[in-house]
Design a protein around this motif. Structure first.
Motif, PDB file in Angstrom:
ATOM      1  N   VAL A 119      -6.166  -7.910   3.355  1.00  0.00           N
ATOM      2  CA  VAL A 119      -6.168  -8.048   1.893  1.00  0.00           C
ATOM      3  C   VAL A 119      -5.136  -9.098   1.468  1.00  0.00           C
ATOM      4  O   VAL A 119      -5.379  -9.918   0.581  1.00  0.00           O
ATOM      5  N   GLY A 120      -3.994  -9.103   2.146  1.00  0.00           N
ATOM      6  CA  GLY A 120      -2.967 -10.104   1.847  1.00  0.00           C
ATOM      7  C   GLY A 120      -3.420 -11.501   2.208  1.00  0.00           C
ATOM      8  O   GLY A 120      -3.243 -12.446   1.436  1.00  0.00           O
ATOM      9  N   LEU A 121      -4.036 -11.617   3.387  1.00  0.00           N
ATOM     10  CA  LEU A 121      -4.524 -12.932   3.817  1.00  0.00           C
ATOM     11  C   LEU A 121      -5.599 -13.434   2.859  1.00  0.00           C
ATOM     12  O   LEU A 121      -5.707 -14.633   2.587  1.00  0.00           O
ATOM     13  N   ARG A 125      -7.929 -10.124 -11.179  1.00  0.00           N
ATOM     14  CA  ARG A 125      -8.482 -10.055 -12.528  1.00  0.00           C
ATOM     15  C   ARG A 125      -7.492 -10.480 -13.603  1.00  0.00           C
ATOM     16  O   ARG A 125      -7.752 -10.287 -14.784  1.00  0.00           O
ATOM     17  N   SER A 126      -6.362 -11.054 -13.203  1.00  0.00           N
ATOM     18  CA  SER A 126      -5.405 -11.534 -14.197  1.00  0.00           C
ATOM     19  C   SER A 126      -5.450 -13.058 -14.237  1.00  0.00           C
ATOM     20  O   SER A 126      -6.168 -13.694 -13.466  1.00  0.00           O
ATOM     21  N   ALA A 127      -4.664 -13.641 -15.125  1.00  0.00           N
ATOM     22  CA  ALA A 127      -4.592 -15.097 -15.216  1.00  0.00           C
ATOM     23  C   ALA A 127      -4.093 -15.680 -13.891  1.00  0.00           C
ATOM     24  O   ALA A 127      -4.477 -16.787 -13.502  1.00  0.00           O
ATOM     25  N   THR A 128      -3.241 -14.921 -13.185  1.00  0.00           N
ATOM     26  CA  THR A 128      -2.743 -15.381 -11.896  1.00  0.00           C
ATOM     27  C   THR A 128      -3.901 -15.583 -10.915  1.00  0.00           C
ATOM     28  O   THR A 128      -3.999 -16.617 -10.257  1.00  0.00           O
ATOM     29  N   GLY A 129      -4.782 -14.576 -10.828  1.00  0.00           N
ATOM     30  CA  GLY A 129      -5.917 -14.671  -9.917  1.00  0.00           C
ATOM     31  C   GLY A 129      -6.868 -15.788 -10.312  1.00  0.00           C
ATOM     32  O   GLY A 129      -7.390 -16.497  -9.455  1.00  0.00           O
ATOM     33  N   ARG A 130      -7.056 -15.952 -11.618  1.00  0.00           N
ATOM     34  CA  ARG A 130      -7.949 -17.023 -12.065  1.00  0.00           C
ATOM     35  C   ARG A 130      -7.348 -18.382 -11.722  1.00  0.00           C
ATOM     36  O   ARG A 130      -8.073 -19.303 -11.338  1.00  0.00           O
ATOM     37  N   THR A 156      -3.001   1.388  -2.296  1.00  0.00           N
ATOM     38  CA  THR A 156      -2.220   0.724  -3.332  1.00  0.00           C
ATOM     39  C   THR A 156      -2.351  -0.790  -3.203  1.00  0.00           C
ATOM     40  O   THR A 156      -2.481  -1.509  -4.202  1.00  0.00           O
ATOM     41  N   GLY A 157      -2.333  -1.263  -1.957  1.00  0.00           N
ATOM     42  CA  GLY A 157      -2.461  -2.708  -1.711  1.00  0.00           C
ATOM     43  C   GLY A 157      -3.782  -3.242  -2.225  1.00  0.00           C
ATOM     44  O   GLY A 157      -3.828  -4.294  -2.876  1.00  0.00           O
ATOM     45  N   ILE A 158      -4.866  -2.515  -1.938  1.00  0.00           N
ATOM     46  CA  ILE A 158      -6.189  -2.965  -2.408  1.00  0.00           C
ATOM     47  C   ILE A 158      -6.206  -2.981  -3.934  1.00  0.00           C
ATOM     48  O   ILE A 158      -6.650  -3.938  -4.560  1.00  0.00           O
ATOM     49  N   TYR A 159      -5.657  -1.918  -4.535  1.00  0.00           N
ATOM     50  CA  TYR A 159      -5.654  -1.819  -5.997  1.00  0.00           C
ATOM     51  C   TYR A 159      -4.938  -3.022  -6.626  1.00  0.00           C
ATOM     52  O   TYR A 159      -5.449  -3.666  -7.538  1.00  0.00           O
ATOM     53  N   PHE A 160      -3.749  -3.339  -6.082  1.00  0.00           N
ATOM     54  CA  PHE A 160      -2.992  -4.450  -6.678  1.00  0.00           C
ATOM     55  C   PHE A 160      -3.651  -5.788  -6.425  1.00  0.00           C
ATOM     56  O   PHE A 160      -3.536  -6.714  -7.229  1.00  0.00           O
ATOM     57  N   SER A 161      -4.369  -5.888  -5.311  1.00  0.00           N
ATOM     58  CA  SER A 161      -5.067  -7.134  -5.049  1.00  0.00           C
ATOM     59  C   SER A 161      -6.133  -7.384  -6.125  1.00  0.00           C
ATOM     60  O   SER A 161      -6.331  -8.520  -6.562  1.00  0.00           O
TER      61      SER A 161
END
Lengths: 266, 361
Positions: B60-62, B203-208, B193-198
């Motif tokens: 998930v991190g990668l 879905r935030s501006a950061t991810g976009r 928790t890791g999957i949830y935060f990913s």
């Protein structure tokens, strides 16, 4: 007071002088056309203004009373200069809505780490922004395609989306790089009508590069003509149309006057 | 498809009541897993489940740096190593076995410190991404990642060839997480928790911003995204995942750490998980991690004999399956998931349009 001003703007790629000492002023709330034959440096000029390319030493660019010479692209964007690309450069795999949301990015108020620490605030703000962006999509007529990937839109819809994405950041000035390329004459007219409505609605200043001279002549307040990286003429459409230097740059010296008129009016 | 649609509808209806309900349900369903595994199979499989949870964290991190942001990195396993060794060394008692370093920190201080150290290391591994792209970036990060392993392998203070031993197990009060089953609850919670935060990031501006950089870097910069900052941020976020996975790995029973856990082969396995899962798709990455980890575990002892010489053919099979995957299933399992979700959305919107209740998404 000019919104955008360049002084002695130059850019060379190796031995090629793509832009040579161009000084230009764009007044607020006007539509300023930029024309010139292929390879005259119009796109390079846009790339210099928006920080995609760095200008050569001695150049000066001022936008909204800030010296933006040599500043990175995101800095210039944050100060309200937005643009479209000739080849659109949409985010193909992202949805239509996400494309305009990325356009809104400079106004994001939460920190990049907020999803970790303050998810509620992120969701609250994103909800407001999404509603706002959805309105924009409704205005340009893409609302019903909001969830599909941008790559699946038709050519005309993609041009609209590129426009929407550029406007989403609420710019003071919008640079349009050949907005009508590849569109049929009817579609070009519709697109220009949309652009003019957007200009009124969002109080934009527009600089437009366009090959379709009819469009430029009918919508622009001022036109600057580039040839071989130099500004060879500037003025009202009527003035530029009749400037011998412009006619020579486009058509060469040999052609008869009537042919030129015909070409200009086509 | 019928069952899948039913499940998806059920999850949607749960999410409508409260955003966290599907997550809590998944958590509740995973709680009895160790007992099920013990009854049906054997206790060893709980250890496998624990390692799968760590691999999920890693994958998930990668996925954040490679899938969301499009930066090809092969140094992720080096970050995992840094997280593991840092947490181990900080928590070991001073004057340990074989000249290993030890600071005797409490574990709950050692793990966050290890995550922070790894995040910083992620920043450094990410620096080449400012100038390099694609295969060149892969080479640079490969070099950085592998040099971490070699550094561990030749430094007695960090375990060198014997490895670090007797790494203490975490404890809360008098409860010690020193069995496979108790540790399962630790790593499973971390994985969920890791999957949830990913997803929160995506879905935030950061991810976009990450995805915009992946799709078109120049357009992203003109849209006001500080490309350098966000690329490095992606590396740092993925390093936080790797650091946490590493630290949890170090304290996992039997509390033993060896640099063989951080080889290029492990990195290829990790890449295989993400590619099988479908680059950029979170759930795909999770499924990829589960499938590959089980396959890896079940095939690692397979040998065939050629002229009476044993030949371990697992690496060959894994390398070959990587090539076949990229050729024939470039979008991975995530591609199927996305198609399924899009079909559902399309059907739903068509129904809404027909019944005249189309709404703002």
């Amino acid at each position: 007071m000019a919104l955008l001003e360049t002084r002695n703007l130059s850019k060379s790629f190796g031995g090629l002088q793509a832009i040579n000492n161009v000084s230009l002023k764009v007044e607020p709330n006007t539509v300023h056309g930029l024309i010139g034959p292929n390879g005259s440096g119009k796109s390079t000029f846009f790339n210099l203004l928006t920080g995609v390319y760095q200008p050569d030493a001695g150049s000066y660019i001022e936008f909204d009373n800030i010296n933006v010479t040599g500043k990175p692209a995101h800095y210039i964007a944050e100060h309200g200069l937005s643009r479209t690309f000739q080849l659109l450069r949409l985010y193909g795999e992202l949805s239509v809505l996400d494309n305009v949301l990325v356009g809104y990015h400079p106004h994001t108020k939460y920190s990049p780490f907020a999803p970790f620490f303050n998810g509620a605030e992120v969701r609250r703000q994103d909800k407001i922004v999404k509603d706002e962006m959805f309105e924009l999509l409704e205005f340009i007529g893409l609302a019903e395609h909001a969830e599909i990937p941008a790559a699946e839109l038709s050519g005309g819809q993609r041009r609209l989306l590129a426009l929407g994405r550029a406007i989403a950041m609420r710019p003071k000035m919008l640079l349009l790089d050949e907005p009508g390329a590849g569109l049929s004459p009817v579609n070009v007219d519709n697109l220009m009508a949309t652009i003019m409505t957007l200009k009124e609605r969002y109080k934009l200043t527009i600089v437009v590069v366009e090959h379709i001279l009819k469009v430029v002549m009918s919508t622009c307040d001022t036109i600057s003509v580039l040839d071989h990286g130099q500004k060879i003429s500037e003025g009202t459409p009527e003035f530029v149309k009749n400037d011998p230097a412009v006619i020579e740059a486009y058509l060469g010296r040999e052609m008869a006057d009537e042919d030129i008129r015909a070409a200009m009016d086509a | 498809m019928g069952i899948l649609s039913f499940m998806a509808d059920f999850i949607d209806s749960l999410a409508k009541r409260h955003r966290l309900l599907p997550w809590l349900l998944a958590y509740a369903l995973l709680l009895p897993l160790p007992f099920v595994l013990t009854i049906l199979f054997n206790e060893y499989l709980i250890d496998l489940a624990n390692r799968i949870c760590l691999f999920i964290l890693l994958a998930v991190g990668l996925n954040i740096v490679k899938g969301f942001c499009g930066q090809v990195t092969v140094g992720h396993i080096g970050l995992y190593a840094i997280g593991a060794v840092t947490s181990a060394v900080l928590s070991l008692e001073p004057g340990g076995f074989g000249g290993a370093l030890g600071f005797g920190w409490p574990i709950w201080a050692a793990i966050p410190t290890a995550v922070l150290v790894t995040a910083f290391a992620g920043l450094i591994i990410g620096l080449p991404s400012v100038r390099l792209e694609g295969a060149y970036l892969a080479l640079a990060t490969l070099g950085l990642g592998e040099s971490v392993r070699i550094f561990i392998a030749v430094t007695p203070a960090l375990g060198s060839s014997t490895g670090l031993m007797m790494i203490p197990a975490p404890r809360i009060g008098s409860f010690v997480f020193d069995s496979f089953t108790s540790y399962y609850y630790l790593v499973m919670t971390a994985a969920i928790t890791g999957i949830y935060f990913s997803f929160s990031i995506l879905r935030s501006a950061t991810g976009r911003a990450f995805q915009a950089i992946r799709e078109d870097t120049i357009a992203a910069s003109v849209n006001g995204i500080n490309v350098v900052k966000y690329k490095l941020l992606a590396f740092v976020l993925s390093a936080i995942y790797a650091g946490l996975a590493g630290a949890l790995f170090a304290h996992m029973p039997p509390g033993y750490l060896h640099h063989n856990n951080f080889t290029v082969i492990e990195m290829v396995t990790l890449l295989l998980m993400v590619v099988l899962g479908g680059i950029g798709n979170v759930w795909g990455g999770v499924i990829g991690a589960i499938v590959v980890a089980i396959a890896y575990d079940q095939t690692k002892d397979l040998v065939f004999y050629f002229m009476d010489r044993p030949i371990v053919f697992q690496p060959l099979v894994f390398g070959l399956s990587m090539v076949l995957l990229v050729l024939f299933m470039p979008r991975g399992i995530g591609g199927w998931i996305e198609d399924f979700q899009r079909n559902r959305r399309f059907v739903r919107r068509s129904e809404e349009r027909l019944s005249g209740t189309a709404r703002n998404p």
